[in-house]
Design an enzyme around this catalytic site. Structure first.
Site, PDB file in Angstrom:
ATOM      1  N   CYS A 148       2.678 -33.697  21.472  1.00 56.04           N
ATOM      2  CA  CYS A 148       3.808 -32.864  20.857  1.00 56.04           C
ATOM      3  C   CYS A 148       3.476 -32.712  19.259  1.00 56.04           C
ATOM      4  O   CYS A 148       3.483 -31.275  18.853  1.00 56.04           O
ATOM      5  CB  CYS A 148       5.178 -33.470  20.953  1.00 56.04           C
ATOM      6  SG  CYS A 148       5.079 -35.107  20.753  1.00 56.04           S
ATOM      7  N   HIS A 240      10.720 -32.570  16.129  1.00 54.54           N
ATOM      8  CA  HIS A 240       9.922 -33.428  15.351  1.00 54.54           C
ATOM      9  C   HIS A 240       9.909 -32.619  14.136  1.00 54.54           C
ATOM     10  O   HIS A 240       9.357 -31.387  14.041  1.00 54.54           O
ATOM     11  CB  HIS A 240       8.558 -33.607  16.243  1.00 54.54           C
ATOM     12  CG  HIS A 240       8.552 -34.318  17.329  1.00 54.54           C
ATOM     13  ND1 HIS A 240       9.513 -35.251  17.935  1.00 54.54           N
ATOM     14  CD2 HIS A 240       7.532 -34.968  18.076  1.00 54.54           C
ATOM     15  CE1 HIS A 240       9.156 -36.025  19.097  1.00 54.54           C
ATOM     16  NE2 HIS A 240       7.973 -35.473  19.071  1.00 54.54           N
TER      17      HIS A 240
END
Ligand code: A2P
Length: 341
Positions: A148, A240
């Site tokens: 990710c 994130h």
């Protein structure tokens, strides 16, 4: 004729995002849901603890879960959200049996004959599929998307390659949904930061070099620069954030970097999951922020801000959509567009 899609690990954090991404998809139809023996035989709604805000789609709620066995799964393509330890054998079993496997797991990412792809960055690496099938004698094949945090980082590095990247340092602040649902239960990390996330740093220091490498028709020649990553888990649900420091041969100004981000418009050809803008540049000093920016472009855009001398900047993206399920679905859409599905 819709393309029949199965989901391996359908009950988990990324599996649920796969269901969300595929439920109303114009090209794919969910035909199989697979998970562990604990879940097999149960209706999806009774086996999975559905955590997303959107309602669990009716056609999925009553589907019976099967085990992760190629003889039990009815599909043309399977999307894998399996734990990596399991993915190594299970994904190969499916590829041998002729399935196209679009995997979010790390098990095969760095194998030389397996495409590691972010469509906006290295669509041409899908050419490795033929190499893989020749090597392994499989009827099907495996393609992978990166970790990710890597996906979001490389999307910003790609438009900077022309300046001659020499060194990249990155510090991440990663959401707990990236740890699967066991991680979410540990929202007990509130009031805390954890400076270790499995092998995340190692992935971030290797995967970008393959992604930004050149495919010469038979193999990938890795990009040639240095990466150093420090990855931290922080008490954010989704999204994130990464702080990046880059040195480049041409020493571009912050404005040149900003322009390179703004002008980064890879055209994939109207893939359903493709965002209008891959990179969204924010000029406010306190953006991007997960709670404000993670759903940009249906969770598929990456927000970039605080571009400063150095070069330094901050990026943010939705980890389970852009960073996982959406990334695998976009890869499968690209496969279909290229006539490989
Ligand atoms: P299950 O719900 O039946 O345990 P997460 O990343 O959120 O922890 O999700 C992991 C996913 O992988 C879940 O769908 C889980 O199914 C599945 N899974 C975990 N272990 C196995 C296993 N041994 N065999 C098949 N599927 C598994």
């Amino acid at each position: 004729e819709p393309i029949r899609a199965g989901i391996l690990g359908a009950t988990g954090a990324v599996g649920q995002r796969f269901i969300q991404a595929l439920a109303d998809h114009p090209w794919f139809e969910i035909t199989s849901l697979a998970a562990s023996e604990r879940s097999a035989g149960k209706k999806y709604k009774n086996a999975a603890n559905w955590r997303l805000d959107e309602k669990l789609p009716d056609e999925v709620a009553d589907m019976e879960i099967v085990s992760v066995d190629p003889t039990k799964v009815d599909a043309d393509v399977v999307f894998s959200a399996l734990p990596s330890s399991l993915a190594k054998t299970v994904e190969a079993d499916f590829a041998k049996k002729g399935f196209a496997v679009a995997s979010n797991a790390s098990a095969y990412r760095m194998e030389k004959d397996v495409p590691l792809v972010v469509p906006e960055v290295n669509a041409d690496h899908l050419g490795l599929i033929e190499v893989q099938q020749d090597n392994r004698g499989w009827d099907g094949y495996i393609i992978t998307n990166p970790n990710c945090s890597t996906i979001m980082l490389v999307a910003t590095l790609k438009p900077l390659m022309k300046f001659g990247i020499q060194n990249v340092n990155v510090a991440t602040m990663q959401a707990i949904s990236g740890a699967g649902y066991e991680g979410v239960a540990s929202m007990a990390i509130l009031d805390n930061v954890i400076p270790y996330i499995g092998s995340e740093e190692e992935k971030m220091e290797t995967e970008p070099l393959k992604l930004l490498g050149e495919f010469n028709g038979s193999e990938i020649i890795d990009a040639d620069f240095k990466l150093s990553a420090a990855c931290n888990r922080v008490p954010v649900m989704d999204g994130h954030t990464e702080t990046v420091w880059i040195t480049m041969r041409d020493d571009p100004t912050p404005e040149q970097v900003r322009q390179a981000f703004l002008n980064f418009n890879p055209h994939l050809g109207d893939l359903p999951t493709e965002p209008d803008q891959v990179l969204i540049v924010r000029d406010e000093p306190d953006r991007p922020q997960p709670r404000l920016d993670r759903n940009m472009g249906n969770g598929m855009s990456i927000s970039v801000g605080r571009i400063r001398e150095g070069i330094r900047y901050v990026l943010m993206g939705h980890n389970t959509i852009r960073g996982a399920a959406g990334a695998s679905v976009l890869n499968a859409e690209l496969l279909h567009k290229q006539g490989k599905l």
